[in-house]
Design an enzyme around this catalytic site. Structure first.
Site, PDB file in Angstrom:
ATOM      1  N   ASN A 100     -27.860 -27.362 -59.581  1.00  0.00           N
ATOM      2  CA  ASN A 100     -29.118 -27.784 -58.970  1.00  0.00           C
ATOM      3  C   ASN A 100     -28.817 -28.564 -57.701  1.00  0.00           C
ATOM      4  O   ASN A 100     -27.655 -28.735 -57.310  1.00  0.00           O
ATOM      5  CB  ASN A 100     -29.918 -28.641 -59.978  1.00  0.00           C
ATOM      6  CG  ASN A 100     -31.383 -28.801 -59.592  1.00  0.00           C
ATOM      7  OD1 ASN A 100     -32.073 -27.842 -59.297  1.00  0.00           O
ATOM      8  ND2 ASN A 100     -31.835 -30.051 -59.547  1.00  0.00           N
ATOM      9  N   ASP A 102     -31.481 -24.336 -60.242  1.00  0.00           N
ATOM     10  CA  ASP A 102     -31.255 -23.130 -59.441  1.00  0.00           C
ATOM     11  C   ASP A 102     -30.540 -22.085 -60.275  1.00  0.00           C
ATOM     12  O   ASP A 102     -30.843 -20.896 -60.217  1.00  0.00           O
ATOM     13  CB  ASP A 102     -30.436 -23.481 -58.188  1.00  0.00           C
ATOM     14  CG  ASP A 102     -31.297 -24.278 -57.202  1.00  0.00           C
ATOM     15  OD1 ASP A 102     -31.350 -25.516 -57.313  1.00  0.00           O
ATOM     16  OD2 ASP A 102     -31.953 -23.624 -56.370  1.00  0.00           O
ATOM     17  N   CYS A 117     -35.131 -33.953 -55.958  1.00  0.00           N
ATOM     18  CA  CYS A 117     -35.459 -32.793 -55.129  1.00  0.00           C
ATOM     19  C   CYS A 117     -36.936 -32.418 -55.314  1.00  0.00           C
ATOM     20  O   CYS A 117     -37.778 -33.282 -55.622  1.00  0.00           O
ATOM     21  CB  CYS A 117     -34.531 -31.615 -55.431  1.00  0.00           C
ATOM     22  SG  CYS A 117     -34.577 -30.394 -54.110  1.00  0.00           S
TER      23      CYS A 117
HETATM   24  P1  RI2 Z   1     -38.232 -24.658 -58.654  1.00  0.00           P
HETATM   25  C1  RI2 Z   1     -34.519 -26.141 -55.253  1.00  0.00           C
HETATM   26  O1  RI2 Z   1     -33.549 -25.774 -54.302  1.00  0.00           O
HETATM   27  C2  RI2 Z   1     -34.100 -27.434 -55.938  1.00  0.00           C
HETATM   28  O2  RI2 Z   1     -32.697 -27.462 -56.226  1.00  0.00           O
HETATM   29  C3  RI2 Z   1     -34.921 -27.329 -57.210  1.00  0.00           C
HETATM   30  O3  RI2 Z   1     -34.504 -28.191 -58.238  1.00  0.00           O
HETATM   31  C4  RI2 Z   1     -34.675 -25.858 -57.559  1.00  0.00           C
HETATM   32  O4  RI2 Z   1     -34.671 -25.165 -56.307  1.00  0.00           O
HETATM   33  C5  RI2 Z   1     -35.700 -25.270 -58.498  1.00  0.00           C
HETATM   34  O5  RI2 Z   1     -36.941 -25.305 -57.872  1.00  0.00           O
HETATM   35  P2  RI2 Z   1     -33.923 -25.752 -52.690  1.00  0.00           P
HETATM   36  O6  RI2 Z   1     -34.719 -24.492 -52.502  1.00  0.00           O
HETATM   37  O7  RI2 Z   1     -37.948 -23.196 -58.870  1.00  0.00           O
HETATM   38  O8  RI2 Z   1     -34.706 -27.010 -52.378  1.00  0.00           O
HETATM   39  O9  RI2 Z   1     -38.373 -25.421 -59.955  1.00  0.00           O
HETATM   40  O10 RI2 Z   1     -32.580 -25.709 -52.025  1.00  0.00           O
HETATM   41  O11 RI2 Z   1     -39.369 -24.934 -57.678  1.00  0.00           O
END
Ligand code: RI2
Length: 308
Positions: free
Chosen positions: A204, A194, A125
């Site tokens: 996550n 998450d 991701c």
């Molecule tokens: P940071 C994102 O969710 C991903 O699951 C990623 O690992 C998590 O949030 C944490 O992201 P999405 O918004 O806070 O892509 O580390 O659904 O940037």
């Protein structure tokens, strides 16, 4: 931007990333409070609680959004005027946003110690916390390469590839189903979070648990990079984390399959603590089983309650 606008952009994933959605929600609440020029505390509270609920409903899985919103409302029950309320909300929002940014830097610094020259690193991701670790290790002169999964259906891996390429870090995109195929040749895995539950389980992006499984089988260390506001006080009460399901059009185009074909599009999954080697937080590198202590120590008792 109004709370409704920010909530819509979080829902549509124009604003995404567990930490970023929390920061933007905090900023929206600050602006909402500051835009109220009256002196009726009751009316201001009611407006703010409506905005809070709209923001909280935008994405149900990342506890960062809930923790960030709770932080903004901290101690607002004790104020006696609208002016005091506005000041309290504004100060809380600024402190949350600033602390979240410095937490990212600290995670980068602590996590970089776990990357060695020549490493082949896998990530899944697009996690700014995981990228902060790789960015810091690269800035320290360590030379390694990264394999980023495409991360269907939203393909956040493409964002990661761009983020890393911009830093000069060699990156290869692979499709999600190639992760076990390459894992035997990999050295480290770094992912974001998450939500981290009180038992140390990681919620996550969908597919994370498969990456963890493949890493566990290949004896590749699996490291989570997460600020403390991604730990969930609500799981201490046994609450289960709601896994968001998104629209079928993220997977199949309209008309691509006949109407009787169903589509199931969960966008997060759960990785058990036994597949996690460590969690890099801004207050240190911890084992997943220390999650309960982080929640009690860092998020404090005031978070261990909530009114629906
Ligand atoms: P940071 C994102 O969710 C991903 O699951 C990623 O690992 C998590 O949030 C944490 O992201 P999405 O918004 O806070 O892509 O580390 O659904 O940037």
């Amino acid at each position: 931007m109004s709370a409704e606008d920010v909530a819509e952009r979080i829902r549509s994933m124009e604003i995404r990333g567990a930490a970023e959605i929390a920061r933007r929600a905090a900023q929206a609440l600050k602006e909402e409070a500051e835009s109220y020029s009256g002196d009726d505390l009751k009316e201001l509270r009611s407006r703010m609680e409506k905005s809070r609920d709209v923001l909280l409903a935008s994405r149900p899985t990342a506890i960062s959004l809930w923790n960030g919103v709770q932080y903004v409302f901290k101690d607002t029950s004790k104020v006696s005027t609208a002016e005091e309320y506005r000041t309290k909300v504004s100060e809380n929002a600024d402190r949350f946003i600033n602390r979240s940014k410095s937490a990212l830097k600290t995670i980068g610094r602590l996590g970089a110690n776990r990357i060695q020259d020549g490493d082949k690193v896998v990530t899944h991701c697009n996690s700014k916390a995981a990228i902060a670790v790789m960015a810091e290790a690269w800035a320290q002169g360590k030379r390694f390469e990264v394999f980023a999964t495409e991360s269907r259906p939203w393909r956040q891996g493409v964002l990661t590839a761009n983020d890393l390429a911009e830093l000069g870090i060699p990156v290869t995109i692979i499709i999600d189903s190639a992760v076990r195929f390459i894992m035997k040749d990999m050295d480290k895995v770094f992912v974001g979070a998450d939500t981290i539950a009180s038992n140390g389980a990681l919620i996550n992006k969908i597919g994370t648990s498969q990456v963890a499984l493949a890493a566990h089988e290949a004896r590749v260390p699996f490291t989570v990079c997460a600020e403390t506001f991604k730990f969930s006080p609500r799981t201490i009460y046994g609450e289960l984390v709601k896994i968001e399901e998104r629209d079928s059009t993220e997977i199949v185009k309209l008309g691509e399959v006949p109407p009787q074909v169903k589509v199931f599009n969960p966008v997060f999954d759960a990785t058990p603590p036994e597949y996690i080697d460590s969690i890099v937080t801004e207050i240190g590198v911890i084992p997943p089983y220390a999650a309960y202590n982080i929640i009690i120590k860092e998020l404090g008792q005031e978070f261990i309650f909530y009114e629906d």
